[in-house]
Design a protein around this motif. Structure first.
Motif, PDB file in Angstrom:
ATOM      1  N   ASP A 167      29.816  50.378 -49.474  1.00 57.70           N
ATOM      2  CA  ASP A 167      28.411  49.891 -50.070  1.00 57.70           C
ATOM      3  C   ASP A 167      27.614  48.827 -49.720  1.00 57.70           C
ATOM      4  N   TYR A 168      29.024  48.104 -49.310  1.00 55.25           N
ATOM      5  CA  TYR A 168      28.993  46.712 -49.078  1.00 55.25           C
ATOM      6  C   TYR A 168      29.768  45.892 -47.961  1.00 55.25           C
ATOM      7  N   ILE A 169      30.681  46.565 -47.082  1.00 56.19           N
ATOM      8  CA  ILE A 169      31.012  46.553 -46.073  1.00 56.19           C
ATOM      9  C   ILE A 169      30.277  47.096 -44.695  1.00 56.19           C
ATOM     10  N   LEU A 198      31.593  35.383 -48.205  1.00 56.11           N
ATOM     11  CA  LEU A 198      31.548  33.870 -46.833  1.00 56.11           C
ATOM     12  C   LEU A 198      31.660  34.854 -46.060  1.00 56.11           C
ATOM     13  N   MET A 199      32.291  36.215 -45.743  1.00 58.53           N
ATOM     14  CA  MET A 199      32.855  36.597 -44.349  1.00 58.53           C
ATOM     15  C   MET A 199      32.733  38.090 -45.120  1.00 58.53           C
ATOM     16  N   PRO A 200      31.503  39.200 -45.424  1.00 58.23           N
ATOM     17  CA  PRO A 200      31.281  40.321 -45.801  1.00 58.23           C
ATOM     18  C   PRO A 200      31.759  41.210 -44.625  1.00 58.23           C
ATOM     19  N   THR A 201      32.876  41.820 -44.163  1.00 57.74           N
ATOM     20  CA  THR A 201      33.377  41.394 -42.870  1.00 57.74           C
ATOM     21  C   THR A 201      34.295  42.481 -43.610  1.00 57.74           C
ATOM     22  N   ASP A 243      23.917  45.530 -55.289  1.00 60.76           N
ATOM     23  CA  ASP A 243      24.466  44.339 -54.509  1.00 60.76           C
ATOM     24  C   ASP A 243      25.962  43.482 -54.715  1.00 60.76           C
ATOM     25  N   TYR A 244      26.867  44.399 -54.530  1.00 60.42           N
ATOM     26  CA  TYR A 244      28.213  44.708 -54.914  1.00 60.42           C
ATOM     27  C   TYR A 244      28.828  42.600 -54.744  1.00 60.42           C
ATOM     28  N   SER A 245      27.762  41.228 -53.719  1.00 61.21           N
ATOM     29  CA  SER A 245      28.110  40.461 -53.869  1.00 61.21           C
ATOM     30  C   SER A 245      28.307  39.760 -55.433  1.00 61.21           C
ATOM     31  N   SER A 246      27.050  40.419 -56.253  1.00 65.07           N
ATOM     32  CA  SER A 246      27.340  39.450 -57.969  1.00 65.07           C
ATOM     33  C   SER A 246      28.814  40.231 -58.662  1.00 65.07           C
TER      34      SER A 246
END
Length: 421
Positions: free
Chosen positions: A262-264, A323-326, A395-398
């Motif tokens: 879900d994030y990548i 910084l790099m959501p890949t 939002d998985y960045s949280s």
């Protein structure tokens, strides 16, 4: 020599020479299998199992399953540890708990595979978690029981390397077995039972039948679980440092499969394959940092600086996916996180054995209390992660931001400890 070490030496528990290396290899193997089970089941098998039942509510349902066992598992290790301190048998104090917990836990793990409802999965995971925690506490106490303080860095290094390597390999194996969940659960259940039986047979513990113990009293027994932070501040700082670190770490690792999806943006099949690759990268870096850190820690007789710096490195690794959501970012995250986590786990246990109240006279109980700082975050982090995902619209960045805060904070809890360099 601490009182506990002196007593252990008198009863022939302290190992030297060839016996020391056999025990080190056995500890590596047991913690390798145990953490392979934990990480493989928690990070891959259970998430896939739960998602198959109800894909739309998979995150919340996984949190329910993980936290069902919370109220029981947080007390399982200290109680089992305290009872093992008092255990009198021909096989010693720890061995009966190690074998019994592994057999019951292995059966319960396989039982999960037969469940087709969320309630059934939760019940059998509860049984497995309690049993394995009753085994894990006495097993971890072997470091305090059988190694002199000056040798606990390398012992902790072997335990840490086995744990982190096992966790990584467990995720890889579980990822390849995700197509057949029943087989996956069976492999892990059989492995933990077999390795624990082998452990007690190879590393025979001296009989504890004739060891004198104080008369049992319920009031004194339960009162002993309170360790005053005022009287034992180093113990308290170590507890909270470990708690904060694992709360941050588990919050990301538990949801790693869903992060990849879900994030990548990977498919189910791609994410199951990618999680294996991530684990291989982590395995290489953590084995290197774990074993090297343990040796260096014993050589310089320093613990705090290694724990402090490893926490900082882990926080840096958790920053990379922000910084790099890949997928490349996740690979770099795995490499840096492995360096930090390998060093942390290799030294953390050595530090813990040296802050025990009374020099470790009640090592089983006190090590069990310290493991609450590991078990509680494992159970609580899914709740926190689910709340964060709900609050920030999935939002998985949280999760990464929260993990960085907790892991970074954990490094500063170690600095006030005075009894350990």
């Amino acid at each position: 020599m601490t009182p506990a070490a002196a007593g252990a030496n008198q009863t022939g528990l302290i190992v030297t020479g060839r016996r020391k290396w056999v025990l080190l290899g056995s500890l590596f193997t047991n913690f390798f299998i145990l953490l392979a089970l934990y990480c493989g089941v928690i990070s891959v098998l259970l998430p896939n199992h739960v998602a198959a039942l109800d894909p739309a509510n998979k995150a919340n349902n996984l949190a329910i399953v993980m936290t069902t066992a919370l109220l029981f598992t947080i007390f399982a290790q200290p109680i089992a540890g305290a009872l093992s301190d008092r255990c009198r048998s021909g096989w010693g104090r720890r061995s009966p708990w190690i074998v019994g917990g592994a057999l019951i836990g292995g059966l319960a793990i396989y039982g999960i595979s037969l469940m087709t409802t969320l309630a059934g999965i939760a019940v059998f995971w509860l049984m497995a978690a309690v049993s394995l925690n009753c085994m894990n506490g006495p097993l971890a106490t072997v470091v305090a029981d059988r190694f002199l303080p000056e040798n606990r860095g390398i012992a902790s290094g072997f335990v840490g390397a086995g744990s982190t390597a096992g966790g990584t390999v467990g995720i890889i194996v579980a990822g390849y077995l995700a197509y057949n969940l029943q087989l996956g659960y069976l492999v892990f259940g059989l492995a933990i039972a077999a390795c624990c039986i082998a452990f007690v047979l190879i590393n025979r513990e001296s009989s504890s039948k004739n060891v004198v113990i104080e008369p049992f009293a319920w009031g004194a027994f339960f009162k002993s679980f309170w360790v005053s932070p005022r009287k034992h501040p180093d113990f308290a700082w170590a507890f909270f440092g470990r708690f904060a670190m694992f709360l941050g770490y588990q919050g990301v690792v538990t949801y790693q499969l869903y992060i990849l999806q879900d994030y990548i943006g990977l498919s189910v099949d791609e994410s199951n394959y990618a999680i294996g690759t991530i684990s291989v990268i982590t395995l290489v870096t953590l084995l290197f940092s774990g074993l090297i850190s343990g040796v260096l820690s014993d050589k310089f007789q320093r613990r705090k600086i290694f724990v402090f710096m490893s926490s900082i490195i882990m926080a840096g690794g958790l920053l990379i996916p922000l910084l790099m959501p890949t997928l490349v970012g996740m690979y770099l995250y795995a490499a840096v996180l492995g360096l930090g986590y390998g060093a942390y786990t290799s030294i953390d246990m050595a530090l813990m054995t040296q802050v025990l109240p009374g020099g470790g006279k009640q090592a089983g109980k006190d090590m069990g209390i310290l493991t609450i700082a590991t078990v509680l975050p494992q159970s609580f982090s899914p709740i926190l992660s689910a709340l964060l995902l709900s609050q920030f619209h999935n939002d998985y960045s949280s999760l990464f931001i929260a993990a960085i805060i907790f892991v970074f904070a954990s490094s500063f809890f170690i600095l006030p400890i005075k009894s350990v360099r």
